[in-house]
Design a protein around this motif. Sequence first.
Motif: not given
Length: 368
Positions: A254-255, A264-267, A281-287, A342-351
């Motif tokens: 949602q973010n 745009g593309t959401v990865r 979770v990455g987007d092509e927004g302004p970052g 470019s864009g913003a990528t949220m990275r979640v690391t889990l065991p």
Amino acid sequence: MPEVHDDGARRRDHRLPDVRPLDPVHSLKAKLGLLVVASVTVAVLITWIGLRNELGPSRTFPLAIIVSLVLTQLLARGMTSPLREMTGAAQVMADGDYSVRVRSTSRDEVGQLALAFNTMARDLEASDRVRRDLIANVSHELRTPVAALQAQLENLVDGVTEPTPAALELSLEQTERLTRLVTYLLDLSRVEAGASALVLGEFSVGDFLEECAEAVSMVDAAKGLTYVVDVTPEDLSLEADVERLRQVVTNLLQNAIRHSPFGGTVRLDAYPVDDSVVIEVGDEGPGIAPEDRDRVFERFARGTTGARPHVGSSGGTGIGLAIVRWAVDLHGGHVEVADTPSGATMRVTLPAVARPAPGVSTETPADQ
């Protein structure tokens, strides 16, 4: 921070300075012992000097008593000053001012109490600030969709707007926005209540991300976004609380949707690293500006500079990413803003194999 002193005590002792020569002593019992020794020593010394100078007991004893009392009062006042300040500070805090602090210079039990009092005052001040922020943010976020929904419905009732599918869709969007806000608030109440149980199970990461992408694409279809799911290897699995993780990915999606351009593309990418699984979770927004990347996971955080000038705004609540960090922390993982060109990528690391944070209770789906 302002310091508080008891005005009544100050008026009563206005002729005595607030000196604390016994502050380096670590024990209150030792201070009391030194106080007795000092007063007795002064009394004996004055008596001895008086008798040596043939002043006589009638003049020496009263003088010794008076000087001893003054010395005792002076030292005792310094010892009890933090207690009087705490009394005054508590009265001020009862009126809603949590910024007050007491001067803590002694190392005995009274000094430790003053330090604990200041810590409590800081915690209360922080809690009060969070409460005020919550009221302000929720009021703002509720007012916008409610006002839009009311205006739209009034136009429909008055006949100004025809009940076309497009008009009804606008009303539905505002209703969905209200639903998301209520969901955020319920999640936040769980955070405040310390709800931390995890229902652990193993599941396919690829299927899970496909389900999440399909769910949000049905709700947020207006932007015409494309969702790309890339999981390596295809049979990648993860042991976690699937509902908590769905909450994490949905909030991140949602973010990303909120800040993505039309068309745009959401990865959604997932891959293993050592004994962990990384979900991005990455987007092509302004970052997100580098100086805001740590703050965006705080409650009600709103960036002020950089490419994405109002993180958590633009229809956001400033709560979603804080809930993401909370849910990820429960799993013993961590979340961050990845450094991308470019864009913003949220990275979640889990065991890969569940290792919940200390104090988090766990159960399996069969236990329910």
